[in-house]
Scaffold this motif. Structure first.
Motif, mmCIF file in Angstrom:
data_model
loop_
_atom_site.group_PDB
_atom_site.id
_atom_site.type_symbol
_atom_site.label_atom_id
_atom_site.label_comp_id
_atom_site.label_asym_id
_atom_site.label_seq_id
_atom_site.Cartn_x
_atom_site.Cartn_y
_atom_site.Cartn_z
ATOM 1 N N LYS A 174 0.815 -1.212 0.000
ATOM 2 C CA LYS A 174 0.000 0.000 0.000
ATOM 3 C C LYS A 174 0.850 1.265 0.000
ATOM 4 N N GLU A 175 1.990 1.246 0.728
ATOM 5 C CA GLU A 175 2.799 2.456 0.841
ATOM 6 C C GLU A 175 3.607 2.760 -0.415
ATOM 7 N N ASP A 176 3.625 1.845 -1.387
ATOM 8 C CA ASP A 176 4.460 2.036 -2.573
ATOM 9 C C ASP A 176 3.702 2.546 -3.786
ATOM 10 N N THR A 177 2.390 2.727 -3.664
ATOM 11 C CA THR A 177 1.609 3.258 -4.782
ATOM 12 C C THR A 177 0.317 3.860 -4.264
ATOM 13 N N ASN A 178 -0.194 4.850 -4.987
ATOM 14 C CA ASN A 178 -1.494 5.420 -4.648
ATOM 15 C C ASN A 178 -2.612 4.849 -5.507
ATOM 16 N N PHE A 179 -2.266 3.881 -6.371
ATOM 17 C CA PHE A 179 -3.274 3.237 -7.213
ATOM 18 C C PHE A 179 -3.706 1.918 -6.588
ATOM 19 N N SER A 180 -4.995 1.647 -6.643
ATOM 20 C CA SER A 180 -5.511 0.394 -6.088
ATOM 21 C C SER A 180 -6.699 -0.093 -6.908
ATOM 22 N N CYS A 181 -7.028 -1.370 -6.750
ATOM 23 C CA CYS A 181 -8.154 -1.981 -7.460
ATOM 24 C C CYS A 181 -9.001 -2.765 -6.456
ATOM 25 N N HIS A 182 -10.257 -2.420 -6.345
ATOM 26 C CA HIS A 182 -11.199 -3.163 -5.510
ATOM 27 C C HIS A 182 -12.608 -2.656 -5.798
ATOM 28 N N ASN A 183 -13.593 -3.438 -5.395
ATOM 29 C CA ASN A 183 -15.005 -3.079 -5.612
ATOM 30 C C ASN A 183 -15.309 -2.767 -7.077
ATOM 31 N N ASN A 184 -14.608 -3.470 -7.985
ATOM 32 C CA ASN A 184 -14.807 -3.305 -9.429
ATOM 33 C C ASN A 184 -14.414 -1.922 -9.946
ATOM 34 N N HIS A 185 -13.575 -1.233 -9.184
ATOM 35 C CA HIS A 185 -13.122 0.088 -9.610
ATOM 36 C C HIS A 185 -11.602 0.195 -9.547
ATOM 37 N N ILE A 186 -11.060 1.156 -10.300
ATOM 38 C CA ILE A 186 -9.650 1.549 -10.214
ATOM 39 C C ILE A 186 -9.620 2.888 -9.483
ATOM 40 N N TYR A 187 -8.745 2.979 -8.476
ATOM 41 C CA TYR A 187 -8.699 4.178 -7.644
ATOM 42 C C TYR A 187 -7.326 4.843 -7.697
ATOM 43 N N TYR A 188 -7.345 6.180 -7.633
ATOM 44 C CA TYR A 188 -6.180 6.945 -7.183
ATOM 45 C C TYR A 188 -6.546 7.441 -5.798
ATOM 46 N N LYS A 189 -5.838 6.963 -4.780
ATOM 47 C CA LYS A 189 -6.239 7.206 -3.386
ATOM 48 C C LYS A 189 -7.714 6.813 -3.241
ATOM 49 N N ASN A 190 -8.588 7.752 -2.882
ATOM 50 C CA ASN A 190 -10.008 7.434 -2.712
ATOM 51 C C ASN A 190 -10.862 7.907 -3.888
ATOM 52 N N ILE A 191 -10.199 8.308 -4.973
ATOM 53 C CA ILE A 191 -10.910 8.829 -6.150
ATOM 54 C C ILE A 191 -11.079 7.706 -7.178
ATOM 55 N N VAL A 192 -12.307 7.451 -7.601
ATOM 56 C CA VAL A 192 -12.546 6.459 -8.648
ATOM 57 C C VAL A 192 -12.118 7.051 -9.986
#
Length: 380
Positions: free
Chosen positions: A74-92
């Motif tokens: 988590k600390e190495d990127t601000n991009f994530s994938c969950h809930n069928n969405h791609i996020y930058y931090k908390n922004i879909v």
């Protein structure tokens, strides 16, 4: 701030807006470049950290396409994938349109029903090129390495086509995309074998070889006699070649590449090169492509350098630790190729510098190769 892979982490979404204005690019283009260089965090642990994830997705304002990314802490990127969405931090910023999967090393894979890639020589056995993840034999296990059996004989290919239920007559391109043949004679003989087996099953499309082991005029002439043929010359980088590439590959100079591309075109073979963006400085990148641009009939395959090991990080150019390196690379390459009538092929590359926009013009929705299929058929 940089992560442990020496990649700058963008902490404020406003920075993307600033870069969008500076480079006159949609934010979606910049976000996708940044995600490809940064990797992605998976809070539900569908794929292990340091392995790779593959999924089909759609960024806001872009076409649906495939992504293949390193999985980060988590600390190495601000991009994530969950809930069928791609996020930058908390922004879909996009949607996941298919299931999240482990990116495995297969003996082959299809890009839809019409395009087939063959890893005929078990790419998991690759070694000697520092930029390649397969150079680290301690990283992956049998959950990833699923291409233990090569395709060496007529019987191997026949069994492969039968077991995968591949409708060869519907294919418009068969691409052999691995090295490890150890001689150009072996490459030519294998391409002839693929052509023979596939043709007997009704294949009338294009053969493509992705590598750099074929360089003589006689060998290229033989390949041209197989019908529609394309050569993607795997050159990878312009500097540090003798230090970071397999010796047989590192000894090839840019003059060698030019000679091979020229000879291939002499016999009617379509040509381009493959390149990894992030290993050379911007200056050396520009010098290299300026020399090569007249010897390609198609736009080069340019991959954003993705790192998963410390050894890979060590060969990344210091300039490439920041996002703007890739935006500048994109701008300079558009200048170099501005008078050419070919365009980037989004479908051929899961980690490109271009997505929907090229030279301020919208690209066709060719993420899954449909436009390329039409062009190959026309060439036939």
């Amino acid at each position: 701030m940089k992560n442990k892979f020496n990649a700058e982490i963008i902490e404020d979404f406003g920075e993307y807006k600033r870069l969008s204005e500076k480079y006159n690019l949609p934010i979606s283009e910049i976000l996708q470049i940044d995600m490809n260089r940064s990797g992605v965090y998976l809070p539900n642990n569908e794929v292990r950290v340091n392995f790779r994830v593959k999924f089909k997705g759609k960024f806001n304002g872009d076409y649906e396409t495939w992504y293949a990314l390193p999985v980060r802490e988590k600390e190495d990127t601000n991009f994530s994938c969950h809930n069928n969405h791609i996020y930058y931090k908390n922004i879909v910023i996009g949607d996941i349109t298919d299931r999240i999967m482990l990116d495995t090393c297969e003996s082959s894979y299809q890009r839809g029903p019409h395009l087939l890639n063959l890893n005929s020589r078990s790419r998991s056995n690759c070694g000697g090129c520092t930029a390649c993840i397969h150079n680290d034999k301690n990283l992956y296990d049998e959950t990833v390495l699923r291409d233990k059996k090569g395709l060496h004989t007529k019987e191997d290919l026949e069994e492969f086509f039968d077991s995968k239920n591949i409708l060869v007559q519907d294919l418009v391109q068969i691409a052999v995309v691995t090295g490890l043949f150890h001689s150009e004679r072996n490459v030519v003989d294998h391409m002839k074998l693929v052509h023979d087996v596939a043709s007997r099953r009704g294949f009338e499309g294009e053969l493509m070889y992705f590598g750099c082991e074929v360089n003589s005029e006689d060998a290229l002439k033989e390949l041209s006699e197989l019908g529609k043929f394309q050569l993607i010359y795997a050159y990878d980088n312009f500097t540090k070649r003798n230090k970071i590439l397999n010796p047989s590959k590192g000894k090839l100079t840019i003059e060698d590449a030019i000679r091979t591309l020229e000879l291939a075109q002499k016999y009617g073979i379509d040509t381009t090169i493959s390149y990894i963006s992030g290993i050379d400085s911007l200056v050396k990148m520009k010098e290299g492509f300026t020399k090569l641009k007249e010897y390609m009939t198609q736009f080069p395959i340019i991959n954003i350098y993705q790192t998963q090991t410390n050894l890979q990080v060590g060969i990344m150019d210091p300039e490439a630790s920041i996002l703007e390196y890739y935006l500048e690379s994109r701008k300079e390459l558009e200048k170099i190729f501005q008078n050419k009538d070919y365009l980037p092929k989004r479908w051929s590359n899961y980690r490109p510098l271009w997505y929907k926009i090229y030279q301020n013009q919208e690209l066709e929705n060719n993420a899954f190769g449909q436009q390329e299929i039409i062009k190959i058929k026309k060439r036939g």
